[in-house]
Design an enzyme around this catalytic site. Structure first.
Site, PDB file in Angstrom:
ATOM      1  CG  ASP A 136       8.547  17.359 -37.415  1.00  0.00           C
ATOM      2  OD1 ASP A 136       7.459  16.719 -37.217  1.00  0.00           O
ATOM      3  OD2 ASP A 136       9.544  16.712 -37.395  1.00  0.00           O
ATOM      4  CB  CYS A 178       4.234  -0.269   2.089  1.00  0.00           C
ATOM      5  SG  CYS A 178       3.176  -1.615   2.829  1.00  0.00           S
ATOM      6  CB  CYS A 196      -1.025  -0.008   1.175  1.00  0.00           C
ATOM      7  SG  CYS A 196       0.049   0.196   2.740  1.00  0.00           S
TER       8      CYS A 196
END
Length: 451
Positions: free
Chosen positions: A441, A15, A12
């Site tokens: 471009d 942690c 989680c």
């Protein structure tokens, strides 16, 4: 010095915050821990901190770490391990539901009109009713014991995480259920029907089992989501060739891509991928570079021209001298760039980390305060106060807090990479909201990689 590490055992956002805090305490300049990819990027001074010290600091708080390997074999092994982990969670989920369904039928079926077997009903069936629930809960606790191992380990080391909340909530419900069985037995022994009926309806075994099963369901869905989220990056990594044919002492031999060296003479036949970057020294051909450049028309290549790794030789056979190998090839740098973007943290994710770091201990404190207030000031009933406290522990999960943003980032950067669009980091992705004009471009920039 910057180094990458694989970190295992995180479940989680808390942690993630624990690991970040532990490594920063050593004096690291910057630490980025990713819950989604189970990885950690550390910028540190090698004269002050060693890799071994970083790894040990992670192990000291209950997780595991090792220096990240970028080999093809390592990536394949990780993919296999992820599949094994998903299958393991799926097996736990199926077993949990097999026991949870009859448990819920016995404990709550009568509330929606289901008929229970007669030996579960009434005052006389109270022991059978409660003890059967106890027996059905034990396999669910055993198959999901990983939550208790990690949760209580984190509690002892003061590195609180989501598993700490799950372990505390489920354990409290289960232990109170056992206490209720003893109270029912005592009530039957002294022929006190009110005690029996009170504790018959306050067993909480189904709560303990339901917590573990639903969290396991969440873990399974999360594991599937992680797999789908990282699929774009994995497909990009699969573009990287695994072997190459080189000329050594006049003979053609096949070598793993990791064993190629600069100035090796590589031979490429029609239909083969170009394994590394280099310069053609003999032969000519047409090369499909669309996977890298997006250019739809094959490019004619002759002696002296550069060739790019992961592009495809279409017609002739040619030899080229390797100029970039390993992690210096074009495809490796593209993969590295996408991976860095996935593992970097956007400003919003850093804010989530700060919240997660204090989230779990605050929840535990609120659960304790809830129990004390209800027990001493409001209801003054132990059962009800405990129920309120367990509810706080169970519903408070920081997983979404830690996964939502990195998952969104990985989905975006991974899908973009498949279309040839690369992001420098998560912060640049977050800044997309400010863009109002896109300049192209040439028309080739927006083709689909074919005429």
């Amino acid at each position: 010095m910057k180094q990458k590490f694989d970190v295992s055992g995180m479940t989680c956002a808390a942690c993630q915050a624990n690991v970040t805090r532990a490594v920063k305490k050593l004096g690291a300049k910057e630490v980025n821990v990713s819950l989604l990819t189970n990885s950690m990027n550390v910028d540190f001074d090698p004269d002050k901190i060693t890799e071994e010290e970083i790894i040990q600091s992670v192990k000291n708080i209950g997780y595991d770490a090792k220096v990240k390997s970028n080999s093809v074999e390592k990536n394949e092994t990780d993919e296999i391990n992820e599949d094994i982990e998903t299958k393991e969670i799926k097996k736990r989920l199926i077993i949990s539901f097999l026991f949870l369904i009859p448990l819920m039928y016995i404990s709550m079926g009568h509330m929606i009109g289901f008929n229970l077997p007669h030996f579960f009903e009434g005052y006389e069936g109270s022991i059978s009713f409660s003890f059967t629930q106890f027996l059905l809960t034990i396999p669910i606790i055993y198959i999901n014991r990983v939550f208790f191992i990690r949760g209580f380990k984190g509690l002892l080391r003061k590195s609180f995480n989501m598993d700490t909340l799950i372990a505390l909530g489920s354990s409290a419900a289960f232990v109170y259920g056992i206490y209720s069985i003893y109270k029912i037995g005592n009530g039957l022994g002294v022929n006190n029907e009110s005690i029996v009926n009170q504790y018959r309806h306050n067993l909480y075994f189904e709560s303990s089992a339901m917590i573990l099963t639903l969290i396991t369901l969440g873990k399974y869905l999360e594991s599937i989501s992680k797999g789908k989220t990282t699929a774009s990056l994995k497909s990009l990594m699969k573009l990287k060739p695994k072997t190459a044919n080189i000329i050594l002492q006049g003979e053609e031999i096949n070598l793993p891509i990791d064993e190629l060296k600069i100035n090796d003479i590589v031979i490429v036949k029609p239909g083969e991928q170009i394994p590394v970057d280099g310069i053609i020294i003999e032969g000519s051909s047409l090369v499909d570079e669309s996977a890298i450049t997006g250019e739809s028309i094959p490019i004619e290549k002759n002696a002296g021209d550069k060739v790019i790794s992961a592009t495809i030789n279409q017609h002739g056979t040619f030899k080229f001298k390797a100029t970039s190998v390993g992690e210096d090839t074009t495809i490796s740098k593209i993969i590295e760039l996408v991976n860095d973007a996935n593992e970097s943290k956007a400003p919003i994710a850093k804010l989530a980390d700060k919240i997660s770091a204090i989230f779990v201990p605050i929840v535990i404190a609120i659960a304790l305060l809830t129990f004390l207030v209800w027990f001493f000031l409001l209801s003054k009933e132990f059962d009800f106060a405990l129920n309120m406290s367990i509810s706080v522990l169970v519903i408070s999960c920081p997983c979404a807090l830690g996964l939502a943003t990195p998952m969104a980032i990985m989905v975006s950067t991974g899908k973009a990479a498949k279309f040839g669009i690369l992001f420098k980091n998560a912060e640049s992705l977050e800044n997309l909201q400010n863009i109002d004009t896109v300049l192209l471009d040439k028309t080739g920039t927006i083709t689909e990689g074919k005429p």
